[in-house]
Design a protein around this motif. Sequence first.
Motif, mmCIF file in Angstrom:
data_model
loop_
_atom_site.group_PDB
_atom_site.id
_atom_site.type_symbol
_atom_site.label_atom_id
_atom_site.label_comp_id
_atom_site.label_asym_id
_atom_site.label_seq_id
_atom_site.Cartn_x
_atom_site.Cartn_y
_atom_site.Cartn_z
ATOM 1 N N ALA B 34 0.833 -1.209 0.000
ATOM 2 C CA ALA B 34 0.000 0.000 0.000
ATOM 3 C C ALA B 34 0.869 1.261 0.000
ATOM 4 C CB ALA B 34 -0.937 -0.011 1.205
ATOM 5 N N LEU B 35 1.931 1.274 0.812
ATOM 6 C CA LEU B 35 2.817 2.445 0.859
ATOM 7 C C LEU B 35 3.478 2.670 -0.500
ATOM 8 C CD1 LEU B 35 4.272 4.715 2.441
ATOM 9 C CD2 LEU B 35 6.035 3.055 3.048
ATOM 10 N N TYR B 57 -3.976 -2.196 8.968
ATOM 11 C CA TYR B 57 -3.029 -3.318 9.028
ATOM 12 C C TYR B 57 -2.215 -3.252 10.319
ATOM 13 C CZ TYR B 57 -3.959 -3.890 3.994
ATOM 14 O OH TYR B 57 -4.553 -4.076 2.781
ATOM 15 N N GLU B 58 -1.835 -2.027 10.662
ATOM 16 C CA GLU B 58 -0.991 -1.862 11.841
ATOM 17 C C GLU B 58 -1.766 -2.256 13.104
ATOM 18 O OE1 GLU B 58 1.014 0.695 15.029
ATOM 19 O OE2 GLU B 58 -1.010 0.903 14.214
ATOM 20 N N ASN B 100 3.723 2.502 9.048
ATOM 21 C CA ASN B 100 2.550 3.291 9.420
ATOM 22 C C ASN B 100 2.940 4.715 9.805
ATOM 23 O OD1 ASN B 100 -0.244 3.702 10.067
ATOM 24 N ND2 ASN B 100 0.340 3.593 12.232
ATOM 25 N N GLY B 101 4.030 4.855 10.572
ATOM 26 C CA GLY B 101 4.497 6.188 10.962
ATOM 27 C C GLY B 101 4.806 7.046 9.739
ATOM 28 N N THR B 102 5.460 6.411 8.751
ATOM 29 C CA THR B 102 5.775 7.126 7.515
ATOM 30 C C THR B 102 4.490 7.547 6.802
ATOM 31 O OG1 THR B 102 7.657 5.620 7.312
ATOM 32 C CG2 THR B 102 7.162 6.988 5.403
ATOM 33 N N SER B 103 3.552 6.614 6.710
ATOM 34 C CA SER B 103 2.286 6.879 6.014
ATOM 35 C C SER B 103 1.512 8.004 6.680
ATOM 36 C CB SER B 103 1.397 5.632 6.031
ATOM 37 O OG SER B 103 2.104 4.527 5.573
#
Lengths: 215, 215, 215
Positions: B34-35, B57-58, B100-103
């Motif tokens: 996804a990313l 997801y996370e 997730n943090g990046t997203s």
Amino acid sequence: MSIGDFFKKLIPKDKHFFPLYEDLSGHILKAATALHEVLEHDDPVKHKDLLKKIKEYESQADEYTQKIFDEIDKSFITPFDREDMHELTSSLDSVLDSINGTSQRIRYYRPKNIPSEFKDFAKLILDGCQYINTAVIELKNLKKPNKILKACRKMTEIESTADDVYHRTISGIFKKEKDAIELIKQKEIVENLERTTDRVEDVSDILKTIVLKMA
Amino acid sequence: MSIGDFFKKLIPKDKHFFPLYEDLSGHILKAATALHEVLEHDDPVKHKDLLKKIKEYESQADEYTQKIFDEIDKSFITPFDREDMHELTSSLDSVLDSINGTSQRIRYYRPKNIPSEFKDFAKLILDGCQYINTAVIELKNLKKPNKILKACRKMTEIESTADDVYHRTISGIFKKEKDAIELIKQKEIVENLERTTDRVEDVSDILKTIVLKMA
Amino acid sequence: MSIGDFFKKLIPKDKHFFPLYEDLSGHILKAATALHEVLEHDDPVKHKDLLKKIKEYESQADEYTQKIFDEIDKSFITPFDREDMHELTSSLDSVLDSINGTSQRIRYYRPKNIPSEFKDFAKLILDGCQYINTAVIELKNLKKPNKILKACRKMTEIESTADDVYHRTISGIFKKEKDAIELIKQKEIVENLERTTDRVEDVSDILKTIVLKMA
């Protein structure tokens, strides 16, 4: 050695720890109260005093921390697992370090605007530190851990709320603040506020571990 | 307890772990896919959906992680060293946390420009997560660890390539981007992309330790 | 196996460690000297060479680190606690990583202005690395740890001075630098300089632990 001293040596030393932990959590609460006051009131003169006080609380807490570490090392009996005591002490110290780190940034950056969400954060941190203090005072009743566990649940809730507040705040900063340098200041302060609530949750995690092992 | 349940209890529990690890690494792979899609296509509407999915997801991965931890605690027999299982689980969870943090940063910062190197990074991360997934599926063949070790070598290569891409990207950002606020956004996103490849390498490190101990 | 090899195998291996540690601390000192030179002289051409050299020192140090880890794993006898040796090695490696991280940022950011306080920092780091080197050379005299402990005290002093220099520098940057992008560069470089002095103190902490256990 007098007879008195001799018997004193025989008495399990574990009770010495509780007041030390309470001193530490008491200082955390004082620092959180001061940080809350800083962000609640827009008064530069008062700020300076409060921020200086937070630094003092942190220095004193460092001494308590060292004292607890020394006590753990030299005590024959400890109220719970030595390594967990170590971790609890470090995690408490980290909360205060994080409050102080946030405060010093406010002091050195002198942000022109304080987004209103910063107050919400300061309140969350203050609440978190109140629950920490409650849980620490209850450490002597580890066999009846209901109050500790309730406080831990509250700390976890706070971290989760803080996560939402953080995202709201950071979105807001990037939307509203057009002065890049001011944005840098605000961004880093809110990151430190958020990190502080993570540190509160770390305390909750180690407390839960301690309770679990005593069950 | 029925006779069936009784015998079930006697069967070594270790096989329960493999599907759990595979669920976890499968979710990591979905998030990395996804990313990659987010950074590959410049479509704000699709972005929003994808970034929301990554968050889901996370959250699901957090549940798997907790489940594995619980299983480790209550299992009498584990397929490999308990502490290493713990570390593997945490390191897998950290990869997804980092994705997730990046997203979320992409979501909240809304950068105007996405440097083309970000796509290279997303591809490296996607490749890395594919190797993670391959290695995790092979965990049940720990005695024939060739495939795991090959995947680990690839993960280390990726981290090393990512290091070069990172320096190229950051130099480029400071050369090209004159808008300080946009620079802040890009800089922090690329730092998070790079950190994610570090987390991939952490998985490789713990996998190698596990293989080594079984040799 | 020759008789010579056989006897060589019997000789306690612990003395092998000291030259390895000295190689490592020697490289740290070389890197700190180069960083000091970079920040002392404003010469872009020389900079490039020095910054490249620091990267080389770091790569070589990675090899020494790996060699020490391997030696710890395969040695029957170690001069002190295995885990402490591990931690000492990692902490030494982290000092050089941090020096290199700082240098690479200078290389990739190309800051237009270097605040004069950066030189003070480079000097503190250089002094710290000299004390590290002194202490590491004294490791073979662990039973007479006075020189090690004196060096440790100096390292702690340096970290405390660095803390003050850091706050002075960061206040100065936010007061003087009006170009946000230049401010970002300077801020991150000084944060990395300060972090390096933290890493120096970490070395001192583990050295003190090692001395204490030998007492």
